[in-house]
Design a protein around this motif. Structure first.
Motif, short mmCIF file in Angstrom:
data_model
loop_
_atom_site.label_atom_id
_atom_site.label_comp_id
_atom_site.label_asym_id
_atom_site.label_seq_id
_atom_site.Cartn_x
_atom_site.Cartn_y
_atom_site.Cartn_z
N ARG A 37 0.84 -1.21 0.00
CA ARG A 37 0.00 0.00 0.00
C ARG A 37 0.87 1.26 0.00
NH1 ARG A 37 -5.38 1.30 2.03
NH2 ARG A 37 -5.39 3.47 2.68
N SER A 38 1.97 1.22 0.75
CA SER A 38 2.88 2.37 0.82
C SER A 38 3.63 2.55 -0.49
CB SER A 38 3.86 2.20 1.98
OG SER A 38 3.16 2.20 3.21
N PHE A 39 4.01 1.42 -1.14
CA PHE A 39 4.64 1.53 -2.46
C PHE A 39 3.67 2.18 -3.45
CE2 PHE A 39 7.82 -2.08 -1.75
CZ PHE A 39 8.93 -1.24 -1.82
N ALA A 40 2.42 1.73 -3.46
CA ALA A 40 1.43 2.30 -4.37
C ALA A 40 1.24 3.79 -4.09
CB ALA A 40 0.10 1.55 -4.25
N LEU A 41 1.16 4.16 -2.83
CA LEU A 41 1.03 5.57 -2.47
C LEU A 41 2.23 6.36 -2.97
CD1 LEU A 41 -0.32 7.93 -0.94
CD2 LEU A 41 0.92 7.15 1.10
N GLY A 42 3.42 5.83 -2.78
CA GLY A 42 4.64 6.50 -3.23
C GLY A 42 4.66 6.70 -4.73
N PHE A 43 4.25 5.69 -5.49
CA PHE A 43 4.22 5.81 -6.94
C PHE A 43 3.16 6.82 -7.38
CE2 PHE A 43 7.25 2.54 -6.97
CZ PHE A 43 7.76 2.41 -8.25
N ALA A 44 2.01 6.84 -6.71
CA ALA A 44 0.99 7.85 -7.02
C ALA A 44 1.50 9.25 -6.71
CB ALA A 44 -0.30 7.56 -6.25
N ARG A 45 2.16 9.40 -5.58
CA ARG A 45 2.71 10.70 -5.22
C ARG A 45 3.77 11.16 -6.22
NH1 ARG A 45 3.60 10.12 1.34
NH2 ARG A 45 1.49 10.75 1.92
N MET A 46 4.61 10.22 -6.65
CA MET A 46 5.64 10.57 -7.64
C MET A 46 5.00 11.02 -8.95
SD MET A 46 8.76 10.24 -6.39
CE MET A 46 9.80 10.03 -7.82
N ALA A 47 3.90 10.38 -9.32
CA ALA A 47 3.24 10.69 -10.59
C ALA A 47 2.49 12.01 -10.56
CB ALA A 47 2.27 9.56 -10.96
N THR A 48 1.99 12.38 -9.39
CA THR A 48 1.14 13.58 -9.29
C THR A 48 1.77 14.73 -8.54
OG1 THR A 48 0.13 12.86 -7.21
CG2 THR A 48 -0.94 12.12 -9.28
#
Length: 173
Positions: A37-48
Motif C-alpha cells: 500500500r505504501s509503495f502504491a502511495l509513493g508511486f501515485a505521489r511521484m506521478a502527481t
C-alpha cells in the motif's frame, strides 16, 4: 547521505524506514520492508506530486518524465518495464523489484500500483501488472489490447521455440 536517502523514501511512501525494517539485499545495498500500500502511495505521489512540497513535487515529476522518456535506462534490454513504458510513451511508469514485486504509476489517472506475486516469480508479476494496467486504461482500446498481449506473453525455449504461454487469471484477463 544514507540517512538523507532513507528520509526521502520515507517521505514518499509514508512507511517507516528504520533499523527494524532494514536488511541488505542481493545487490549489497540497504533495503527496507515496505507495505505494498505504501509503495502504491509513493508511486501515485511521484506521478502527481500530491502530498509533496513544491520543490519535491517538481523533482518527482521531472524524474518520472525522464524515466518514461528513456525507459531503456530504467531496466535494460528485453525487460517488461521497458515494454510497458514503450507501449504508452509518457503514460506508464513501471518498475519491477525483487521477489515478484512490481510497481507502476499512471500519471493521467493519478494512480500508483503495487503488487507481489506470492511465489516471488518475476514473470508472473509482469503478466499481472500488464493485465491490471490494461484494465485501468481500458478506455484506450488499442493500448489495452497491446497490454493484454504483454500480459499473455509466449514462453520460449532456449532455441526460440514457443513452449508455453504466460497468462493472468481470468479475473485479471
Amino acid at each position: 547521505m544514507q540517512e538523507m536517502v532513507r528520509d526521502a523514501i520515507q517521505a514518499v511512501t509514508g512507511a517507516a524506514h528504520g533499523a527494524d525494517e532494514r536488511a541488505i539485499d542481493g545487490c549489497s545495498i540497504p533495503t527496507y520492508a515496505v507495505p505494498l500500500r505504501s509503495f502504491a502511495l509513493g508511486f501515485a505521489r511521484m506521478a502527481t506530486g500530491t502530498g509533496f512540497a513544491p520543490v519535491r513535487s517538481k523533482a518527482a515529476k521531472r524524474l518520472l518524465s525522464a524515466c518514461m522518456a528513456e525507459p531503456f535506462f530504467v531496466a535494460g534490454t528485453g525487460r517488461a518495464d521497458v515494454a510497458l513504458m514503450e507501449a504508452a510513451p509518457g503514460r506508464i511508469f513501471a518498475k519491477g523489484g525483487a521477489e515478484g514485486v512490481y510497481c507502476a504509476a499512471l500519471p493521467e489517472l493519478g494512480l500508483g500500483i503495487a503488487l507481489k506475486c506470492n511465489d516471488g516469480a518475476g514473470r508472473a508479476a509482469e503478466a499481472m501488472v500488464a493485465a491490471v494496467i490494461s484494465k485501468l486504461l481500458h478506455a484506450d482500446e488499442i493500448l489495452a489490447a497491446k497490454l493484454i498481449e504483454l500480459a499473455n506473453a509466449p514462453i520460449e525455449s532456449r532455441v526460440g521455440a514457443k513452449v508455453g504461454q504466460l497468462r493472468p487469471t481470468a479475473e485479471l484477463n
